[in-house]
Design an enzyme around this catalytic site. Structure first.
Site, PDB file in Angstrom:
ATOM      1  N   CYS A 114     -29.098  16.822 -68.751  1.00 56.72           N
ATOM      2  CA  CYS A 114     -30.545  16.779 -68.781  1.00 56.72           C
ATOM      3  C   CYS A 114     -31.042  17.668 -67.649  1.00 56.72           C
ATOM      4  CB  CYS A 114     -31.019  15.342 -68.601  1.00 56.72           C
ATOM      5  SG  CYS A 114     -32.786  15.111 -68.826  1.00 56.72           S
ATOM      6  N   CYS A 151     -44.368   7.784 -65.052  1.00 58.40           N
ATOM      7  CA  CYS A 151     -43.267   8.682 -64.723  1.00 58.40           C
ATOM      8  C   CYS A 151     -43.333   9.135 -63.272  1.00 58.40           C
ATOM      9  CB  CYS A 151     -43.309   9.904 -65.643  1.00 58.40           C
ATOM     10  SG  CYS A 151     -42.002  11.109 -65.324  1.00 58.40           S
ATOM     11  N   CYS A 183     -44.574  17.922 -62.283  1.00 63.28           N
ATOM     12  CA  CYS A 183     -45.076  17.984 -63.659  1.00 63.28           C
ATOM     13  C   CYS A 183     -46.582  17.789 -63.644  1.00 63.28           C
ATOM     14  CB  CYS A 183     -44.418  16.895 -64.510  1.00 63.28           C
ATOM     15  SG  CYS A 183     -44.886  16.978 -66.266  1.00 63.28           S
ATOM     16  N   CYS A 190     -48.134  11.711 -67.077  1.00 58.10           N
ATOM     17  CA  CYS A 190     -47.735  10.438 -67.693  1.00 58.10           C
ATOM     18  C   CYS A 190     -47.698   9.363 -66.610  1.00 58.10           C
ATOM     19  CB  CYS A 190     -46.383  10.573 -68.371  1.00 58.10           C
ATOM     20  SG  CYS A 190     -46.364  11.793 -69.713  1.00 58.10           S
ATOM     21  N   CYS A 243     -36.332   9.940 -64.666  1.00 60.51           N
ATOM     22  CA  CYS A 243     -36.728  11.268 -64.213  1.00 60.51           C
ATOM     23  C   CYS A 243     -37.663  11.196 -63.013  1.00 60.51           C
ATOM     24  CB  CYS A 243     -37.417  11.988 -65.363  1.00 60.51           C
ATOM     25  SG  CYS A 243     -37.767  13.690 -64.990  1.00 60.51           S
ATOM     26  N   GLU A 276     -34.347  17.536 -60.209  1.00 60.87           N
ATOM     27  CA  GLU A 276     -33.214  16.689 -60.563  1.00 60.87           C
ATOM     28  C   GLU A 276     -32.591  17.179 -61.862  1.00 60.87           C
ATOM     29  OE1 GLU A 276     -34.796  12.778 -60.857  1.00 60.87           O
ATOM     30  OE2 GLU A 276     -35.491  12.719 -58.786  1.00 60.87           O
TER      31      GLU A 276
END
Length: 358
Positions: A117, A131, A124, A128, A347, A104
């Site tokens: 962004c 997220c 990832c 986290c 995100c 994205e």
């Protein structure tokens, strides 16, 4: 804006991605074609300043050269899998990469600012817990060209009289885990013959990887560093940012201090405010103790809920009290106005929602 009709995916994959080429790479190719070196600058001018999406648009190049370029290279190698636009002007693209995976990227309009962004990885690995980006882990790093293509696709959505003003490497992925390709892409973004964006208007966000922060400092480019803190103490950060268990908050803060000492740019600390988790008065006072002696900006981001995760947006009362304690404690703080909430702008949300729907 890029045309909806593009070469087939198979055709594009069989050609080299122009955006992965350095000046030296393209100069060598031009030499092999018997072309003068100044053609390199002409090609980049068409791509970055004049927003060309095909070689046939490059009217000051000989027709035979345009044909050879088209046979060997492709400017845009990915597909736009989805696009969402918010009432505040925020646009979010889901880009399907020819090398596999989806990422994205976001265009934000705020007054005269046109910020983007950009993602650095498919997924990832930082984990986290709140997220959407890391729910399925990390698949791979993006290439330099894949990072630059996101920038150009977002630029193409602006009118001709508008230009990009700011870049934030804060999309999907951990930029410092793909530092070589991120720095290579940003070298082009800041170059006059590239996007011409001042490095002082470019921010790299990280959860905190001390060796990579030190490498970034050694690069001696005044990029802004934003450290995703999300907690005021070790125990809570271990819970919210699992990679912290291997790193430790003190090591992250010390690396950030070294970065500030090396380039003099005020640090930003990001803090996603989770309702009932890290938004109480105790957390606020611990943050004051942690940050009041540092030359930093604390960027507080009220949580944008993600379907399937148990975390909530903080209440207005909690936000107000949290802010009051920070400001009275002498911490420079900014509460980010949430943009694009109606279009899955957090995100990883758009990619995750499409995967779930599929």
């Amino acid at each position: 804006m890029l045309p909806t009709v593009t070469p087939s995916a198979q055709t594009r994959v069989s050609k080299r991605h122009l955006l992965d080429l350095t000046d030296a790479d393209l100069a060598e190719w031009m030499k092999q074609q018997g072309q003068p070196k100044f053609r390199v600058g002409q090609v980049w001018s068409w791509v970055f300043q004049r927003r060309a999406d095909s070689f046939q648009m490059m009217s000051n190049l000989p027709a035979a050269l345009r044909q050879r370029l088209e046979e060997d290279f492709v400017i845009f190698q990915a597909d736009e899998a989805a696009c969402q636009t918010s009432s505040d002007g925020t646009e979010k693209l889901l880009v399907r990469l020819s090398g596999g995976g989806e990422v994205e990227c976001v265009l934000l309009r705020d007054g005269i600012r046109r910020s983007i962004c950009v993602s650095s990885q498919v997924g990832c690995a930082m984990g986290c817990v709140f997220c959407a980006s890391g729910l399925d882990g990390v698949e791979r790093n993006l290439t330099r060209g894949e990072i630059l293509e996101q920038m150009l696709r977002l630029q193409s959505r602006l009118p001709e009289d508008e230009r990009l003003s700011h870049i934030v490497m804060m999309g999907m992925g951990e930029p410092l885990a793909n530092l070589n390709n991120v720095l290579a892409a940003l070298d082009v973004a800041k170059a006059e013959k590239g996007l011409g964006i001042s490095p002082r208007r470019i921010t790299i966000s990280t959860v905190g990887l001390p060796p990579a922060i030190d490498r970034l400092a050694a690069a001696d480019v005044p990029f802004n560093l934003a450290v995703s803190l999300h907690a005021p103490n070790e125990a809570l950060r271990n819970e919210l940012v699992p990679v912290n268990r291997k790193v430790g908050m003190d090591a992250v803060l010390q690396a950030a201090d070294r970065y500030f000492a090396a380039n003099g740019r005020r640090l930003t600390f990001e803090y996603v405010l989770l309702g009932g988790v890290n938004d109480d008065e105790t957390c606020a006072r611990q943050l004051v103790k942690l940050l009041k002696s540092r030359n930093v900006m604390l960027n507080v981001i009220p949580y944008n809920p993600v379907a399937g995760l148990p975390y909530l947006e903080p209440t207005k009362t909690a936000i107000a009290k949290f802010r009051q304690i920070l400001e009275q404690g002498g911490v420079t703080v900014k509460f980010r106005q949430r943009k694009g909430g109606e279009i899955d702008a957090a995100c990883g949300q758009l990619r995750r929602n499409r995967q779930t729907a599929g």
